[in-house]
Design a protein around this motif. Structure first.
Motif, PDB file in Angstrom:
ATOM      1  N   ILE A   1      36.969  78.663  75.608  1.00  0.00           N
ATOM      2  CA  ILE A   1      36.454  77.297  75.499  1.00  0.00           C
ATOM      3  C   ILE A   1      35.432  77.034  76.595  1.00  0.00           C
ATOM      4  CG2 ILE A   1      37.087  74.846  75.610  1.00  0.00           C
ATOM      5  CD1 ILE A   1      37.953  76.343  73.001  1.00  0.00           C
ATOM      6  N   LYS A   2      35.708  77.506  77.802  1.00  0.00           N
ATOM      7  CA  LYS A   2      34.770  77.344  78.924  1.00  0.00           C
ATOM      8  C   LYS A   2      33.428  77.994  78.596  1.00  0.00           C
ATOM      9  CE  LYS A   2      34.078  79.453  83.313  1.00  0.00           C
ATOM     10  NZ  LYS A   2      34.651  80.424  84.228  1.00  0.00           N
ATOM     11  N   ARG A   3      33.476  79.219  78.072  1.00  0.00           N
ATOM     12  CA  ARG A   3      32.242  79.928  77.711  1.00  0.00           C
ATOM     13  C   ARG A   3      31.492  79.212  76.583  1.00  0.00           C
ATOM     14  NH1 ARG A   3      30.284  83.963  81.100  1.00  0.00           N
ATOM     15  NH2 ARG A   3      32.084  84.668  82.271  1.00  0.00           N
ATOM     16  N   LEU A   4      32.222  78.713  75.597  1.00  0.00           N
ATOM     17  CA  LEU A   4      31.586  77.990  74.494  1.00  0.00           C
ATOM     18  C   LEU A   4      30.924  76.706  75.004  1.00  0.00           C
ATOM     19  CD1 LEU A   4      34.251  78.523  71.706  1.00  0.00           C
ATOM     20  CD2 LEU A   4      31.966  79.550  71.828  1.00  0.00           C
ATOM     21  N   LYS A   5      31.574  76.020  75.927  1.00  0.00           N
ATOM     22  CA  LYS A   5      30.978  74.813  76.511  1.00  0.00           C
ATOM     23  C   LYS A   5      29.697  75.148  77.266  1.00  0.00           C
ATOM     24  CE  LYS A   5      35.114  71.956  76.986  1.00  0.00           C
ATOM     25  NZ  LYS A   5      36.076  71.360  77.946  1.00  0.00           N
ATOM     26  N   LEU A   6      29.696  76.269  77.989  1.00  0.00           N
ATOM     27  CA  LEU A   6      28.479  76.697  78.692  1.00  0.00           C
ATOM     28  C   LEU A   6      27.349  76.970  77.700  1.00  0.00           C
ATOM     29  CD1 LEU A   6      29.978  79.069  81.404  1.00  0.00           C
ATOM     30  CD2 LEU A   6      28.790  76.900  81.814  1.00  0.00           C
ATOM     31  N   LEU A   7      27.677  77.606  76.578  1.00  0.00           N
ATOM     32  CA  LEU A   7      26.660  77.861  75.547  1.00  0.00           C
ATOM     33  C   LEU A   7      26.117  76.558  74.980  1.00  0.00           C
ATOM     34  CD1 LEU A   7      28.217  80.867  73.622  1.00  0.00           C
ATOM     35  CD2 LEU A   7      26.058  80.859  74.863  1.00  0.00           C
ATOM     36  N   ILE A   8      27.004  75.617  74.700  1.00  0.00           N
ATOM     37  CA  ILE A   8      26.582  74.314  74.165  1.00  0.00           C
ATOM     38  C   ILE A   8      25.670  73.614  75.158  1.00  0.00           C
ATOM     39  CG2 ILE A   8      27.414  72.000  73.561  1.00  0.00           C
ATOM     40  CD1 ILE A   8      29.928  73.492  72.378  1.00  0.00           C
ATOM     41  N   THR A   9      26.031  73.647  76.428  1.00  0.00           N
ATOM     42  CA  THR A   9      25.214  73.017  77.466  1.00  0.00           C
ATOM     43  C   THR A   9      23.828  73.642  77.512  1.00  0.00           C
ATOM     44  OG1 THR A   9      27.152  72.454  78.766  1.00  0.00           O
ATOM     45  CG2 THR A   9      25.050  72.542  79.943  1.00  0.00           C
ATOM     46  N   ARG A  10      23.758  74.945  77.405  1.00  0.00           N
ATOM     47  CA  ARG A  10      22.455  75.632  77.417  1.00  0.00           C
ATOM     48  C   ARG A  10      21.598  75.186  76.240  1.00  0.00           C
ATOM     49  NH1 ARG A  10      22.468  80.939  80.575  1.00  0.00           N
ATOM     50  NH2 ARG A  10      20.620  81.389  79.365  1.00  0.00           N
ATOM     51  N   VAL A  11      22.201  75.112  75.056  1.00  0.00           N
ATOM     52  CA  VAL A  11      21.454  74.700  73.868  1.00  0.00           C
ATOM     53  C   VAL A  11      21.003  73.249  74.005  1.00  0.00           C
ATOM     54  CG1 VAL A  11      21.645  74.248  71.388  1.00  0.00           C
ATOM     55  CG2 VAL A  11      22.527  76.385  72.333  1.00  0.00           C
ATOM     56  N   GLU A  12      21.897  72.383  74.422  1.00  0.00           N
ATOM     57  CA  GLU A  12      21.538  70.965  74.564  1.00  0.00           C
ATOM     58  C   GLU A  12      20.475  70.766  75.634  1.00  0.00           C
ATOM     59  OE1 GLU A  12      25.706  68.904  73.094  1.00  0.00           O
ATOM     60  OE2 GLU A  12      25.357  69.131  75.249  1.00  0.00           O
ATOM     61  N   THR A  13      20.546  71.511  76.711  1.00  0.00           N
ATOM     62  CA  THR A  13      19.551  71.406  77.773  1.00  0.00           C
ATOM     63  C   THR A  13      18.191  71.863  77.260  1.00  0.00           C
ATOM     64  OG1 THR A  13      21.221  71.793  79.451  1.00  0.00           O
ATOM     65  CG2 THR A  13      18.946  72.155  80.105  1.00  0.00           C
ATOM     66  N   THR A  14      18.175  72.945  76.500  1.00  0.00           N
ATOM     67  CA  THR A  14      16.940  73.469  75.938  1.00  0.00           C
ATOM     68  C   THR A  14      16.376  72.515  74.895  1.00  0.00           C
ATOM     69  OG1 THR A  14      17.718  75.708  76.311  1.00  0.00           O
ATOM     70  CG2 THR A  14      15.885  75.445  74.804  1.00  0.00           C
ATOM     71  N   ASP A  15      17.224  71.930  74.060  1.00  0.00           N
ATOM     72  CA  ASP A  15      16.781  71.001  73.020  1.00  0.00           C
ATOM     73  C   ASP A  15      16.204  69.723  73.600  1.00  0.00           C
ATOM     74  OD1 ASP A  15      17.467  72.704  71.007  1.00  0.00           O
ATOM     75  OD2 ASP A  15      19.320  71.663  70.470  1.00  0.00           O
ATOM     76  N   ASN A  16      16.611  69.333  74.785  1.00  0.00           N
ATOM     77  CA  ASN A  16      16.143  68.095  75.389  1.00  0.00           C
ATOM     78  C   ASN A  16      14.870  68.254  76.211  1.00  0.00           C
ATOM     79  OD1 ASN A  16      18.244  66.627  74.289  1.00  0.00           O
ATOM     80  ND2 ASN A  16      19.586  67.002  76.040  1.00  0.00           N
TER      81      ASN A  16
END
Length: 118
Positions: free
Chosen positions: A99-114
């Motif tokens: 879950i920690k790793r998946l959250k890190l991936l989500i954060t990376r995608v959201e940061t890139t999308d913004n």
């Protein structure tokens, strides 16, 4: 966009490199999540919730049990044979890490999308 963009993982590697193949598989992740929520779950409930055949579920449970992530207990409820699954301490740790790793991936995608420089 460069490889440096996004949120770095604390250990310096890309979050996907820390995903556990045993845990990350869709059905096994579902089993671990349900076992975490329920503390003790019956085989039939897992089969129904994950829409699996008994044979398919059994194979996934074997993988998780061999990895030490779940305990499988066979017994009876009345006259009917039952199988119960519980998450081990190692299973809880593996699920939390996934879950920690998946959250890190989500954060990376959201940061890139913004980013405004697209």
């Amino acid at each position: 966009m460069t490889a440096m963009a996004g949120t770095p993982d604390p250990d310096g590697t890309h979050p996907v490199s820390g995903l556990d193949e045993v845990v990350h598989q869709r059905v096994r992740l579902g089993i671990l999540t349900i076992a975490h929520e329920a503390r003790r779950v019956e085989f039939g409930y897992l089969r129904t919730q994950l829409d699996l055949t008994a044979g398919n579920l059994s194979k996934h449970l074997s993988v998780l049990e061999t990895a030490g992530l779940i305990d499988v207990e066979k017994g009876y409820e009345g006259r009917r044979g039952r199988t119960w699954i519980t998450l081990t301490a190692a299973g809880g740790t593996a699920l939390a890490e996934e879950i920690k790793r998946l959250k890190l991936l989500i954060t990376r995608v959201e940061t890139t999308d913004n980013r405004e420089d697209r």
